[in-house]
Each structure stands twice: as C-alpha cells, then as structure tokens.
Motif scaffolding. Structure first.
Motif, PDB file in Angstrom:
ATOM      1  N   GLY A  50       0.420  -1.325  -0.349  1.00  0.00           N
ATOM      2  CA  GLY A  50      -0.151  -0.093  -0.238  1.00  0.00           C
ATOM      3  C   GLY A  50       0.663   1.863  -0.260  1.00  0.00           C
ATOM      4  O   GLY A  50       0.885   2.014  -0.740  1.00  0.00           O
ATOM      5  N   ARG A  51       2.265   1.323   0.889  1.00  0.00           N
ATOM      6  CA  ARG A  51       2.968   2.693   0.965  1.00  0.00           C
ATOM      7  C   ARG A  51       3.188   2.666  -0.570  1.00  0.00           C
ATOM      8  O   ARG A  51       3.880   3.772  -0.700  1.00  0.00           O
ATOM      9  CB  ARG A  51       4.243   2.374   1.577  1.00  0.00           C
ATOM     10  N   ILE A  52       3.899   1.249  -1.223  1.00  0.00           N
ATOM     11  CA  ILE A  52       4.487   1.568  -2.416  1.00  0.00           C
ATOM     12  C   ILE A  52       3.525   2.029  -3.575  1.00  0.00           C
ATOM     13  O   ILE A  52       3.509   2.989  -4.515  1.00  0.00           O
ATOM     14  CB  ILE A  52       5.070   0.485  -3.048  1.00  0.00           C
ATOM     15  N   MET A  53       2.198   1.108  -3.462  1.00  0.00           N
ATOM     16  CA  MET A  53       1.831   2.207  -4.034  1.00  0.00           C
ATOM     17  C   MET A  53       1.294   3.433  -4.351  1.00  0.00           C
ATOM     18  O   MET A  53       0.503   4.502  -5.116  1.00  0.00           O
ATOM     19  CB  MET A  53       0.207   1.354  -3.770  1.00  0.00           C
ATOM     20  N   ARG A  54       1.114   4.006  -2.720  1.00  0.00           N
ATOM     21  CA  ARG A  54       1.097   5.751  -2.540  1.00  0.00           C
ATOM     22  C   ARG A  54       1.836   6.247  -3.556  1.00  0.00           C
ATOM     23  O   ARG A  54       1.606   7.790  -4.324  1.00  0.00           O
ATOM     24  CB  ARG A  54       0.673   5.708  -1.389  1.00  0.00           C
ATOM     25  N   THR A  55       3.377   6.330  -3.087  1.00  0.00           N
ATOM     26  CA  THR A  55       3.979   6.491  -4.069  1.00  0.00           C
ATOM     27  C   THR A  55       3.810   6.799  -5.051  1.00  0.00           C
ATOM     28  O   THR A  55       4.183   8.317  -5.190  1.00  0.00           O
ATOM     29  CB  THR A  55       6.076   6.012  -3.365  1.00  0.00           C
ATOM     30  N   LYS A  56       4.068   5.433  -5.641  1.00  0.00           N
ATOM     31  CA  LYS A  56       3.827   6.204  -6.951  1.00  0.00           C
ATOM     32  C   LYS A  56       2.568   6.562  -8.000  1.00  0.00           C
ATOM     33  O   LYS A  56       2.517   7.199  -8.783  1.00  0.00           O
ATOM     34  CB  LYS A  56       3.543   3.701  -7.431  1.00  0.00           C
ATOM     35  N   LYS A  57       1.313   7.035  -6.635  1.00  0.00           N
ATOM     36  CA  LYS A  57       0.113   7.416  -7.536  1.00  0.00           C
ATOM     37  C   LYS A  57       0.983   8.735  -7.520  1.00  0.00           C
ATOM     38  O   LYS A  57       0.607   9.530  -8.063  1.00  0.00           O
ATOM     39  CB  LYS A  57      -1.124   7.325  -6.174  1.00  0.00           C
ATOM     40  N   ILE A  58       1.146   9.115  -6.176  1.00  0.00           N
ATOM     41  CA  ILE A  58       2.187  10.476  -6.162  1.00  0.00           C
ATOM     42  C   ILE A  58       2.534  11.386  -6.681  1.00  0.00           C
ATOM     43  O   ILE A  58       2.540  11.599  -7.592  1.00  0.00           O
ATOM     44  CB  ILE A  58       2.342  10.851  -5.013  1.00  0.00           C
ATOM     45  N   LYS A  59       3.613   9.995  -7.175  1.00  0.00           N
ATOM     46  CA  LYS A  59       4.668  10.238  -8.666  1.00  0.00           C
ATOM     47  C   LYS A  59       3.602  10.452  -9.966  1.00  0.00           C
ATOM     48  O   LYS A  59       4.428  11.593 -10.304  1.00  0.00           O
ATOM     49  CB  LYS A  59       5.221   9.705  -9.147  1.00  0.00           C
ATOM     50  N   GLU A  60       2.864  10.028 -10.115  1.00  0.00           N
ATOM     51  CA  GLU A  60       2.307  10.035 -11.380  1.00  0.00           C
ATOM     52  C   GLU A  60       1.490  11.618 -11.371  1.00  0.00           C
ATOM     53  O   GLU A  60       1.383  11.850 -12.676  1.00  0.00           O
ATOM     54  CB  GLU A  60       0.982   9.222 -11.758  1.00  0.00           C
ATOM     55  N   GLU A  61       1.270  12.190 -10.439  1.00  0.00           N
ATOM     56  CA  GLU A  61      -0.084  13.487 -10.332  1.00  0.00           C
ATOM     57  C   GLU A  61       1.187  14.289 -10.252  1.00  0.00           C
ATOM     58  O   GLU A  61       1.682  14.496 -10.692  1.00  0.00           O
ATOM     59  CB  GLU A  61      -1.177  13.148  -9.143  1.00  0.00           C
TER      60      GLU A  61
END
Length: 61
Positions: A50-61
C-alpha cells in the motif's frame, strides 16, 4: 481510493513489532504461533505494498 500515509506507516510498524514479539516468545501450541506470525507478516506485506502504491500514485500526479 485514498491511502493515508500515516495510517500505513503506523500499521506497518505495529505489525512488525508484534511479529518480532510473537517470534521471540515461547508458545505451547506452535500452530497458533505460526498462524499468528503469518497473519502479522501478511499485514506487514500489505502495508508495504500500500505504501509503494501510494508513492507511485503521488509521482504520477
């Protein structure tokens, strides 16, 4: 779905601490110990994912 960073960090830390404490404690029923360790390990793994997914999601935005 919004993933709260602080919640994931707290859940990961608490689960890891419980995993270490259960691993170092003597149990009379080893099946219970391994089941508890498996559940805590799964919670740690899911919170890391979940932490990794959140980090990737923030980088995409």
């Amino acid at each position: 779905m919004k993933i709260n960073k602080d919640l994931m960090d707290a859940l990961m830390m608490i689960s890891f601490i419980i995993l270490v404490l259960v691993g170092t404690t003597d149990f009379t029923n080893m099946a219970y110990k391994y089941t508890l360790m498996g559940v805590c390990g799964a919670v740690v793994a899911l919170s890391v994912i979940g932490r990794i997914m959140r980090t990737k999601k923030i980088k995409e935005e």
